[in-house]
Enzyme design. Structure first.
Site, PDB file in Angstrom:
ATOM      1  CG  ASN A  87      25.412  39.501  46.202  1.00 31.87           C
ATOM      2  OD1 ASN A  87      26.522  39.971  46.035  1.00 31.87           O
ATOM      3  ND2 ASN A  87      25.237  38.337  46.815  1.00 31.87           N
ATOM      4  CG  LEU A 102       4.425  40.841  46.780  1.00 32.73           C
ATOM      5  CD1 LEU A 102       5.929  40.652  46.913  1.00 32.73           C
ATOM      6  CD2 LEU A 102       3.870  41.560  48.008  1.00 32.73           C
ATOM      7  CG  ASN A 147      10.092  38.435  47.978  1.00 38.53           C
ATOM      8  OD1 ASN A 147      11.266  38.449  48.366  1.00 38.53           O
ATOM      9  ND2 ASN A 147       9.674  37.595  47.054  1.00 38.53           N
ATOM     10  CE1 TYR A 184      21.795  31.962  37.853  1.00 39.94           C
ATOM     11  CE2 TYR A 184      20.270  31.894  39.700  1.00 39.94           C
ATOM     12  CZ  TYR A 184      21.513  32.187  39.188  1.00 39.94           C
ATOM     13  OH  TYR A 184      22.492  32.700  40.009  1.00 39.94           O
ATOM     14  CE  LYS A 223      19.383  39.233  38.935  1.00 37.93           C
ATOM     15  NZ  LYS A 223      19.257  37.793  39.199  1.00 37.93           N
ATOM     16  CB  ALA A 269      19.000  23.399  36.574  1.00 34.21           C
ATOM     17  CG  ASP A 308      29.993  34.580  24.817  1.00 31.76           C
ATOM     18  OD1 ASP A 308      29.965  34.131  25.973  1.00 31.76           O
ATOM     19  OD2 ASP A 308      29.106  34.327  23.969  1.00 31.76           O
ATOM     20  CB  THR A 366      23.525  31.254  43.255  1.00 33.27           C
ATOM     21  OG1 THR A 366      22.289  31.583  43.893  1.00 33.27           O
ATOM     22  CG2 THR A 366      23.259  30.112  42.273  1.00 33.27           C
ATOM     23  CG  ASP A 367      21.157  31.395  48.176  1.00 35.49           C
ATOM     24  OD1 ASP A 367      20.904  31.705  47.004  1.00 35.49           O
ATOM     25  OD2 ASP A 367      20.692  32.017  49.152  1.00 35.49           O
ATOM     26  CD  GLU A 368      18.128  31.716  42.834  1.00 29.87           C
ATOM     27  OE1 GLU A 368      17.359  31.093  42.071  1.00 29.87           O
ATOM     28  OE2 GLU A 368      18.352  32.940  42.722  1.00 29.87           O
ATOM     29  CE  LYS A 379      26.262  30.384  38.958  1.00 32.01           C
ATOM     30  NZ  LYS A 379      27.463  31.056  38.397  1.00 32.01           N
ATOM     31  NE  ARG A 388      10.568  33.281  39.954  1.00 30.83           N
ATOM     32  CZ  ARG A 388      11.510  34.005  40.532  1.00 30.83           C
ATOM     33  NH1 ARG A 388      11.814  35.194  40.065  1.00 30.83           N
ATOM     34  NH2 ARG A 388      12.135  33.556  41.588  1.00 30.83           N
ATOM     35  CG  PHE A 404      24.820  43.609  40.975  1.00 30.99           C
ATOM     36  CD1 PHE A 404      25.105  44.820  41.593  1.00 30.99           C
ATOM     37  CD2 PHE A 404      24.279  42.588  41.744  1.00 30.99           C
ATOM     38  CE1 PHE A 404      24.865  45.001  42.947  1.00 30.99           C
ATOM     39  CE2 PHE A 404      24.033  42.768  43.089  1.00 30.99           C
ATOM     40  CZ  PHE A 404      24.317  43.964  43.697  1.00 30.99           C
TER      41      PHE A 404
END
Length: 320
Positions: free
Chosen positions: A181, A207, A250, A151, A190, A153, A60, A125-127, A155, A274, A13
């Protein structure tokens, strides 16, 4: 003579949007490498073939034997978009996230150490900062790393590797961390693409929890402009936060999409929350604005309408 860029994950993306932006707005020569997993779409790259300064190689970054074939030339920059980024998938199985996000980044760092490129930007990412409470100030580049899912962790681990190679080997490395994004060509797993495609097809829209989780939304074109500024003017060893300044729950995002498409709110289906679901993200982009002059240009309303119209014009779905 044009400068050569190595773009990893350019069938995904953000990577494909960045390649499109650079091909249209610069004279760089671009090599795009991608493993073409579920997140990498061949369709995302179809229009690039007409550019003589573009080439694609299937490899890869998590596999050093596969990656080595991409280094048949020296690059001005490596820009590492390649990542497993779907949180739900990381909860089910974290191993691919370690293989690509951590081991793959390490392989690129070794290539830089071997002189295969002059500089590298790690797209993060901000995550990695974790979650904010409703009254917390937005994350800055000095916020601690407190990832809450596999995920993020992975990054954060990659970011720490990049930092260590800068400190230990004095390599010219830069990290960017963006907020959520959205825009054309995003995978339909997404949040925003799923809402749009489900609404267009009159399907229920799941949701999580109470729907009050907040994200800071950044239109992908604004992100691409920011990365180019970092590429051309960013300082080695620095971290730059890139945010949209558009915090929305959301539920607010879903409601806007349904109203724009004239669809019933009864399509919303509340589901169990989640695991490891961060409550709020917000990012302070003051540093990149002050030092490089960047700021977002696309309002959330404009960007979301452009995104909805793209999915409507592409049969309401992103092809796998």
């Amino acid at each position: 003579m044009s400068k050569h860029l190595l773009i990893t994950g350019g069938a995904g993306f953000i990577g494909s949007n960045f390649i499109e932006y650079m091909l249209k707005n610069s004279a760089y020569s671009i090599t795009n490498i991608d493993a073409l997993t579920y997140a990498g779409q061949i369709d995302n790259m179809m229009t690039f073939k007409k550019y003589p300064n573009y080439r694609f190689m299937h490899c890869d970054i998590g596999n050093r034997d596969s990656l080595i074939k991409a280094f048949d030339r020296n690059y001005e920059f490596i820009i590492n978009f390649a990542a497993e980024s779907h949180v739900d998938r990381s909860i089910e199985n974290a191993q691919p996230f370690v293989d690509t996000n951590v081991s793959g980044t390490l392989n690129l760092l070794y290539a830089l150490l071997d002189g295969k490129a002059k500089k590298m930007i790690q797209i993060s990412t901000d995550e990695v900062y974790g979650s904010l409470r409703s009254d917390d100030l937005p994350f800055t580049e000095n916020s601690p790393l407190t990832p809450n899912n596999p995920y993020s962790a992975s990054k954060a681990s990659a970011d720490l590797l990049v930092r260590s190679f800068y400190q230990t080997y004095k390599l010219p490395l830069i990290i960017t961390r963006c907020s959520n994004n959205y825009g054309p060509r995003q995978h339909n797993e997404k949040f925003i693409p799923k809402v749009i495609t489900n609404a267009l097809n009159e399907q229920k829209i799941p949701l999580y929890g109470d729907g009050k989780n907040i994200r800071d939304w950044l239109f992908v074109e604004d992100h691409c402009r920011a990365i180019r500024m970092v590429l051309e003017h960013g300082e080695p060893g620095e971290i730059y936060n890139i945010g949209g300044g558009h915090e929305r729950t959301n539920q607010e995002v879903i409601t806007f999409i349904l109203d724009y498409l004239n669809k019933s709110h009864t399509l919303i289906q509340f589901v169990e929350d989640r695991k490891g679901h961060d409550r709020r993200y917000a990012i302070n982009w003051g540093k990149i604005h002050k030092e490089l002059g960047w700021m977002p240009q696309v309002t959330f309303r404009e960007g979301l309408i452009r995104t909805i119209e793209w999915y409507k014009n592409n049969n309401g779905q992103q092809k796998r």
